[in-house]
Scaffold this active site. Structure first.
Site, mmCIF file in Angstrom:
data_model
loop_
_atom_site.group_PDB
_atom_site.id
_atom_site.type_symbol
_atom_site.label_atom_id
_atom_site.label_comp_id
_atom_site.label_asym_id
_atom_site.label_seq_id
_atom_site.Cartn_x
_atom_site.Cartn_y
_atom_site.Cartn_z
ATOM 1 N N LYS A 113 0.335 3.572 -2.866
ATOM 2 C CA LYS A 113 -0.812 4.488 -2.931
ATOM 3 C C LYS A 113 -0.354 5.944 -2.892
ATOM 4 O O LYS A 113 -1.101 6.842 -3.315
ATOM 5 C CB LYS A 113 -1.772 4.218 -1.768
ATOM 6 C CG LYS A 113 -2.565 2.914 -1.854
ATOM 7 C CD LYS A 113 -3.525 2.816 -0.680
ATOM 8 C CE LYS A 113 -4.475 1.614 -0.808
ATOM 9 N NZ LYS A 113 -3.840 0.366 -0.408
ATOM 10 N N LYS A 128 2.649 6.677 5.091
ATOM 11 C CA LYS A 128 1.836 5.544 4.646
ATOM 12 C C LYS A 128 2.459 4.225 5.042
ATOM 13 O O LYS A 128 3.654 3.997 4.856
ATOM 14 C CB LYS A 128 1.684 5.588 3.117
ATOM 15 C CG LYS A 128 0.693 4.616 2.554
ATOM 16 C CD LYS A 128 -0.734 5.088 2.833
ATOM 17 C CE LYS A 128 -1.741 3.984 2.569
ATOM 18 N NZ LYS A 128 -1.664 2.871 3.552
ATOM 19 N N SER A 166 0.799 -1.229 0.000
ATOM 20 C CA SER A 166 0.000 0.000 0.000
ATOM 21 C C SER A 166 0.827 1.272 0.000
ATOM 22 O O SER A 166 0.278 2.368 -0.176
ATOM 23 C CB SER A 166 -0.933 0.010 1.219
ATOM 24 O OG SER A 166 -1.978 -0.909 1.042
ATOM 25 N N SER A 223 -6.308 3.640 4.047
ATOM 26 C CA SER A 223 -5.597 2.817 3.056
ATOM 27 C C SER A 223 -6.566 2.067 2.150
ATOM 28 O O SER A 223 -6.335 0.909 1.783
ATOM 29 C CB SER A 223 -4.652 1.819 3.751
ATOM 30 O OG SER A 223 -3.723 1.286 2.841
#
Length: 392
Positions: free
Chosen positions: A59, A223, A56, A116
């Site tokens: 992202k 993140k 993730s 997320s």
């Protein structure tokens, strides 16, 4: 002149006490990259350019491109976007969207950053894609990443779902974090939000997974990521005083290990290094020889205030080299880059900084050209002492 020479001038900066090197950070991550944004110093690099599954953490590229679209008017934060069946089909981390939803861009951004959401990432991707598909947006991501200097990143989707060829290096993620913080200061506070309860859906899924945000160590982004192939990772940033660091780690075994390693790394980066002011903008560092000018030399200065990050136990004399191709041919303009200041400090990568001309140097007149020509002829035809005939 028929050839150029490289000259080096040794420069010393003295900070105070001598000592030993700061201890290097022995990370359990399979790959890591730590960057002091304030001084532009890389503090740690381990397998930093290896293309790895980013989970993730990728992202962040979707978010960056969404921020760009808002900045140039292609997206509006209160616009409502439809949710496709493809976007709603994603499992894993989610906003729990369905095809009856129309969701604002602002909520989707929070859904990606805080929750997320794989589905939220895909909704944004399909809205920005040239052909309305996630694969089309992934190709845009790859192209834009190259433009940003991310040479080890290729994307197959918008959310980091495991896919063949979906790869990023830790250095690339560091570059991306730096750009997010620098290019979008208005949006960046979104990364520090600890909760987002979208439409009160699934109250248990409202918390940001970043383990550092509530520790009081200056952490404010960015993140987390996890898949079986990638392990546990984090793109993080923290600010203490006038310093900001960015770090990326991946390949850790558990959430707990990720949290522990991240906190250790932040503490190490701030406690084992200190920022030292070296020279103010305009300070003369050295001189460069000038060819065919109305002056035989020109001062070399730093264009901006110069500060260095120094291990706290190695704050003695720091040697640097001023390197340039010279003599530099006139005319020369004030502010023109003529040289580089190359700083080497044990325990840190080499740092290269531009040096510029302190003032204008005009091309010399007839007497200058005549004197220079005489010097060239003298050098060419008069033997050096070591070339004289034996016994002369």
């Amino acid at each position: 002149m028929s050839r150029l020479f490289i000259f080096a001038v040794i420069v010393s900066f003295v900070f105070g006490t001598n000592g030993v090197l700061a201890q290097s950070f022995d990370t359990r991550a399979t790959a890591a990259y730590v960057f002091d944004q304030t001084t532009g110093t890389v503090l740690l690099a381990k397998n930093e350019d290896a293309p790895l599954p980013p989970a993730s953490m990728s992202k962040l590229m979707t978010i960056y491109m969404a921020f760009e679209a808002i900045a140039d008017g292609r997206l509006v934060v209160d616009a409502l976007l439809p949710v496709s069946a493809h976007a709603a089909s994603y499992g894993g981390s989610s906003m729990f969207l369905d095809t009856t939803d129309r969701v604002s861009v602002e909520d989707l951004l929070r859904g990606v950053i805080v929750l997320s959401g794989n589905d939220a990432s895909t909704v944004l991707a399909e809205a920005l894609s040239p052909d309305g598909t996630e694969p089309g947006f992934a190709r845009m991501m790859t192209e834009r990443a190259k433009q940003l200097g991310m040479q080890n990143s290729t994307f197959a989707n918008a959310n980091g779902w495991p896919a063949a060829g979906h790869r990023m290096s830790m250095e690339d993620l560091g570059i991306l974090a730096d750009r997010l913080i620098t290019d979008f200061p208005t949006f960046y506070p979104l990364f520090a939000e600890t909760e987002f309860a979208f439409d009160n859906r699934v109250p248990s899924n409202k918390r940001n997974r970043n383990p550092l945000l509530t520790l009081g160590i200056g952490a404010d982004g960015l993140k987390t990521g996890h898949t079986e192939a990638a392990g546990y990772g984090l793109v993080g940033s923290a600010k203490q005083g006038d310093r900001r660091i960015i770090f990326v780690i991946t390949g850790l075994e558990t959430q707990a290990v990720r949290a522990e390693e991240s906190e250790r790394l932040v503490n190490w980066a701030f406690r084992q290094f200190a920022r030292k002011d070296v020279a103010r903008a305009g300070t003369r560092i050295a001189e460069a020889d000038v060819w065919m000018g109305n002056s035989v030399s020109v001062g070399l200065t730093v264009k901006e205030d110069l500060s260095l990050l120094v291990p706290i136990l190695n704050q003695g004399e720091v040697a640097a080299q001023v390197v340039y191709d010279g003599p530099v041919e006139a005319p020369i303009t004030a502010g023109q880059q003529l040289a580089e200041l190359v700083i080497t400090l044990d325990g840190l990568p080499e740092k290269r900084l531009p040096l510029v001309a302190e003032n204008d140097v005009a091309r010399g007149g007839f007497k200058t050209r005549l004197r220079t020509a005489a010097q060239v002829l003298w050098t060419k035809f008069v033997p050096r002492p070591e070339q004289s005939p034996e016994g002369a």
